[in-house]
Motif scaffolding. Structure first.
Motif, PDB file in Angstrom:
ATOM      1  N   PHE A 124       5.180   7.455  -6.097  1.00  0.00           N
ATOM      2  CA  PHE A 124       3.757   7.470  -6.474  1.00  0.00           C
ATOM      3  C   PHE A 124       2.910   8.131  -5.392  1.00  0.00           C
ATOM      4  N   GLN A 125       1.797   8.681  -5.808  1.00  0.00           N
ATOM      5  CA  GLN A 125       0.763   9.167  -4.896  1.00  0.00           C
ATOM      6  C   GLN A 125      -0.406   8.198  -4.998  1.00  0.00           C
ATOM      7  N   GLY A 126      -0.965   7.804  -3.856  1.00  0.00           N
ATOM      8  CA  GLY A 126      -2.108   6.894  -3.906  1.00  0.00           C
ATOM      9  C   GLY A 126      -2.492   6.419  -2.524  1.00  0.00           C
ATOM     10  N   PRO A 179       2.443   3.458  -2.419  1.00  0.00           N
ATOM     11  CA  PRO A 179       1.050   3.039  -2.619  1.00  0.00           C
ATOM     12  C   PRO A 179       0.895   2.000  -3.727  1.00  0.00           C
TER      13      PRO A 179
END
Lengths: 431, 431
Positions: free
Chosen positions: B269-271, B280
């Motif tokens: 995930f990106q965050g 994230p």
């Protein structure tokens, strides 16, 4: 009905236990006043009750033949979540977090809608105040060459304009992703209006056999603070985050049933057949049951929560004005239109009264600032600056978000706390 | 120490409450005998206790300045998990499920180690009895052209041979992913031996400045049933799954500290910056605290659990032999070497006594079969067939996995239940 009985219990518990979670003492021994409900919310006593029960009752693997009661409990939670946002239970997919939901929706939809030719890149329209789980994911997708991204400005009092979004729609546009309410300013974005203005465009596209523009909204901050209906919003994908509405740290994705197949295009995970083969992994039954109950409490009590928040909020604004007058600026105030009623951004004109300094000198208020501080240096929140604040105003901002159980007594304590912090700082430092 | 005090309470609770979760009544009103501990385990009373406490005590956002007690609770859980598998707390990353852990490790490691030239595909060695979260993920990576996969056969009594794995190592080999113990047969794979035989190969690679071959093991089924030490195994990546050892439905990834950077290559995930920017999403504090306590109970009680399981298991085998003699075949038996002590595969020679039919006629046993049945048709488990069973034997198999709280009294009840089921089927149907 069983559900009604449980809700009755819940109301009694809330009244008996008063400020469960919100009123415990902080490290300095003071009774905390929690004013950071946009960061996370205390779990509802009913949510704690059903999750505690689920741990010893619904622990069996839902995929096992002998565990129909676990499957039924999950179905029931799915219906509770669906009812909260006015969609069908088949449209709910349980995932582990809002970050997962946002990442998956963006990745899958773009993978599914990219034209066959690699030169025809998908085009996405978003805002410049999105949560990082949308913002950074779109940056990554852009870097990987999966799409081109247009970021619409929210500098007009923290809001994007629907017309600004719509006028950027071009033949390659596949997705619009705009949050429903911003976590820092509380500003509600015109997602319903965007979907409405998109309708004639999509009708024409359908006539020409072209792919329609889909709409995703991250409603993490909105649910539990305003009515959220997928029907009324007219969106295709919706992100829900349990811990923002007195539930557990888990989330659900909503999507229109006809668009479920799009999410298959790039599933986050490969594995078992859970969640209609869309999201493998043994279902986190306990969290799912808690999420269902949190959704049910929102559905039953949102109106009264909002009423309480409006009364508390109005009292807060009055007391702030009385106490600080012209020396404080209320930049985003929950009593205004199109701002979540629970969210207040306050800054002091005095340059010594920066957000982090004021909060550090507070004894009881638990809140956030408009700055991230690392190794002594503070940088202003880009969301606040993109919402129209100057860097100095953003650095000075204290963000206070109240909750369903915040009382006018809490407000009195918070005002007194702010007052002593301001006095302490100004008496200790030279102007 | 606080931890010791809690453990004392836990033992008393376990003794007082006896068969919490494992002894509740099933749909037919019979008191169930749960013999499916490889599917999932009842939550330990101490895990339920700390999670219930965490829901009302540690609900604040761990990223908030004012919530150091939540960060400390997470750190403490991280240490508990690390201690269980003999690694350092910095090597633990909390994720949402074993599926996520396996998927992420495979995707990231291959993304990080693929040579610059697209023609030089990474090579992976795995077995033909892996969990779908490894098996299907590798199939997907193969389909996407990310790697070439060699699947080593486990037909030799359900086990791969270390030499079979090592002899497939070739210059492009980047990763070996072999589970520690199989969920269906209980067969323990020679992961330590593979890592040992790999050492001279990796030494030579290092001398030549070539990338080493990394080792991943999915230890979901092993933890809580046998000692699992990353040091002794000598692996680089390890998957742990909480709900397989009396904990919550959440999982941790272990990886060698020097290999953390590999997991950054393709984050799931990106965050936000949680879990050292590797994973994230607001930390699921409640599950993390529960996972920590589950790990602590394993560390403290594994020896006595295994002793109980061995006594119960030996009694089970004796009673099975006494009762069914030559008419039943024990294909994989927990009392043998290199098989998890809690796992037993039984089939009847009589063709009418297929696994699903026998279990359907049982009143109290909750267990799994060696077949998946949909719309009336049953297909034999490929893991069982790949472990050396014929299709007929696999279809007939009943898989019984006992737990730390299974008693000889439960075994007596289970034997009586199997007996009546067998008599009922054979008296109703003609040979």
């Amino acid at each position: 009905m069983d559900a009604d009985r449980r809700i009755t219990i819940s109301v009694q518990q809330t009244e008996d236990e008063g400020d469960v979670g919100a009123g415990d003492r902080n490290r300095r021994g003071w009774k905390a006043v929690y004013m950071d409900h946009n960061a996370t919310t205390p779990m509802h006593p009913e949510v704690i009750r059903v999750m505690t029960e689920a741990m010893s009752r619904y622990w069996r693997n839902p995929s096992s033949d002998y565990a129909p009661e676990v499957r039924e409990a999950i179905s029931s939670a799915r219906k509770q979540v669906a009812d909260m946002v006015s969609c069908s239970p088949e449209e709910i997919i349980f995932v582990s977090s809002g970050t997962e939901a946002n990442n998956w929706i963006l990745e899958s939809v773009l993978a599914a809608t990219t034209a066959n030719s690699p030169s025809d890149k998908s085009h996405v329209i978003t805002s410049d105040i999105e949560h990082v789980a949308v913002g950074l994911k779109l940056e990554e997708l852009e870097r990987r060459g999966c799409c081109e991204v247009d970021r619409v400005s929210a500098a007009d009092h923290g809001r994007v304009r629907a017309s600004d979004v719509i006028k950027r729609v071009r033949p390659g546009t596949r997705l619009i992703s705009i949050m429903l309410a911003n976590n820092e300013t509380g500003c509600i974005q015109p997602v319903d209006e965007i979907a409405r203005q998109l309708r004639p465009i999509n009708s024409k596209r359908k006539e020409c056999n072209l792919p329609v523009v889909l709409v995703h909204t991250d409603s993490a901050q909105a649910v539990g603070k305003m009515p959220v209906s997928t029907e009324e919003l007219g969106v295709d994908f919706l992100t829900i985050v349990g811990h923002k509405f007195y539930g557990p740290r888990s989330a659900a994705v909503f999507c229109n049933r006809e668009n479920l197949k799009l999410l298959k295009e790039r599933r986050m995970f490969q594995g078992g057949g859970q969640e209609r083969s869309l999201r493998p992994g043994t279902e986190n039954t306990v969290d799912i049951i808690g999420l269902g109950m949190a959704a049910e409490t929102v559905r039953c009590f949102l109106r009264s929560w909002c009423e309480n928040i409006r009364v508390t909020g109005a009292y807060f604004v009055t007391r702030l004005n009385e106490t600080f007058g012209e020396s404080a600026v209320l930049s985003f105030v929950g009593m205004q239109n199109d701002i979540l009623p629970n969210t207040f951004s306050i800054s002091f004109r005095d340059h010594r009264l920066k957000g982090p300094t004021v909060l550090k000198n507070c004894n009881v208020i638990q809140a956030s600032t408009g700055a991230a501080c690392h190794t002594g240096l503070c940088s202003a929140s880009s969301a606040l600056m993109n919402s129209g604040l100057t860097e100095e105003a953003a650095l000075n901002t204290i963000r206070l978000s109240v909750g369903k159980d915040t009382t006018t007594k809490d407000i009195d304590v918070a005002i007194a706390d702010l007052t002593q912090a301001v006095q302490k700082i100004t008496s200790e430092t030279v102007q």
